[in-house]
Motif scaffolding. Structure first.
Motif, PDB file in Angstrom:
ATOM      1  N   SER A  52       2.953   5.715  -3.131  1.00  0.00           N
ATOM      2  CA  SER A  52       4.132   6.476  -3.574  1.00  0.00           C
ATOM      3  C   SER A  52       4.261   6.513  -5.086  1.00  0.00           C
ATOM      4  N   ASP A  53       3.564   5.641  -5.785  1.00  0.00           N
ATOM      5  CA  ASP A  53       3.572   5.488  -7.235  1.00  0.00           C
ATOM      6  C   ASP A  53       4.735   4.592  -7.644  1.00  0.00           C
ATOM      7  N   PRO A  78      12.258   9.311   1.034  1.00  0.00           N
ATOM      8  CA  PRO A  78      11.451  10.124   1.961  1.00  0.00           C
ATOM      9  C   PRO A  78       9.956  10.113   1.623  1.00  0.00           C
ATOM     10  N   VAL A  79       9.625  10.072   0.346  1.00  0.00           N
ATOM     11  CA  VAL A  79       8.220  10.016  -0.072  1.00  0.00           C
ATOM     12  C   VAL A  79       7.619   8.692   0.375  1.00  0.00           C
ATOM     13  N   PHE A  80       8.344   7.590   0.100  1.00  0.00           N
ATOM     14  CA  PHE A  80       7.862   6.273   0.505  1.00  0.00           C
ATOM     15  C   PHE A  80       7.734   6.206   2.026  1.00  0.00           C
ATOM     16  N   ARG A  81       8.748   6.680   2.740  1.00  0.00           N
ATOM     17  CA  ARG A  81       8.746   6.608   4.215  1.00  0.00           C
ATOM     18  C   ARG A  81       7.552   7.340   4.812  1.00  0.00           C
ATOM     19  N   ARG A  82       7.209   8.486   4.237  1.00  0.00           N
ATOM     20  CA  ARG A  82       6.048   9.243   4.745  1.00  0.00           C
ATOM     21  C   ARG A  82       4.770   8.416   4.592  1.00  0.00           C
ATOM     22  N   HIS A  96       0.826  -1.214   0.000  1.00  0.00           N
ATOM     23  CA  HIS A  96       0.000   0.000   0.000  1.00  0.00           C
ATOM     24  C   HIS A  96       0.858   1.261   0.000  1.00  0.00           C
ATOM     25  N   ALA A  97       1.983   1.237   0.707  1.00  0.00           N
ATOM     26  CA  ALA A  97       2.883   2.400   0.695  1.00  0.00           C
ATOM     27  C   ALA A  97       3.524   2.570  -0.674  1.00  0.00           C
TER      28      ALA A  97
END
Length: 177
Positions: free
Chosen positions: A109-110, A124-128, A104-105
């Motif tokens: 994140s695309d 950082p995008v994925f981690r958020r 799902h993450a």
């Protein structure tokens, strides 16, 4: 809890609760904030705080330690999850994920962004997204993988030209064309 804190954090404890009135007030305050949590969970959180913190925890700290950690929920750390999301083959929904939260993450994140962007920008995008989803899991949400569409049992074959003309005529008659 307070007895264990006194033994482990002796100097900090005596400074924070320097007299019996402060200790009594502190116990009432802690009780009012922790009474909705089962005693065994509070004791486990106390032991976890003692293991992980060198400072006397606050009420907020104990509340945080009352939440299960990612490892207890089967969630990998964020960087391992990021690497898994980047390396998973297509189709993503059929891959055997370590936890649905990773899928799902990655989807949030695309997938293309993760595959085509350098780690220092994509992680950082994925981690958020991953941290948000992990928090939802900690709050009790159950994540599911998307269901795959099954192949139909019967496969239709194309109509012959004569059958196509017959159906077309029938539609024209119904529509008065």
């Amino acid at each position: 809890m307070f007895a264990e804190f006194e033994l482990v954090y002796h100097n900090q404890y005596n400074k924070a609760f320097s007299n019996p009135e402060k200790l009594s007030y502190a116990k009432k305050l802690w009780f009012s904030n922790l009474r909705h949590i089962q005693p065994d969970i509070i004791i486990a959180a106390t032991h976890r705080a003692i293991r992980e913190s060198e400072f006397l925890p606050t009420i907020k700290g104990i509340l945080k330690y009352c939440e299960p950690d990612n490892h207890e929920l089967g969630l990998p750390d964020s960087h391992s999850a990021y690497l898994e999301a980047c390396r998973a083959p297509q189709p993503k929904a059929e891959y055997q994920w370590s936890h649905p939260a990773v899928y799902h993450a990655g989807r949030a994140s695309d997938w293309f962004y993760l595959a085509s962007t350098a780690e220092h920008s994509a992680y950082p995008v994925f981690r958020r997204h991953y941290d948000d989803i992990c928090q939802r899991v900690k709050n009790g949400e159950t994540l599911t993988m998307p269901s795959q569409k099954a192949i139909p049992k019967t496969v239709s074959k194309p109509l012959s030209p004569a059958e196509q003309r017959e159906r077309m005529q029938k539609m024209r008659d119904e529509l008065n064309i």
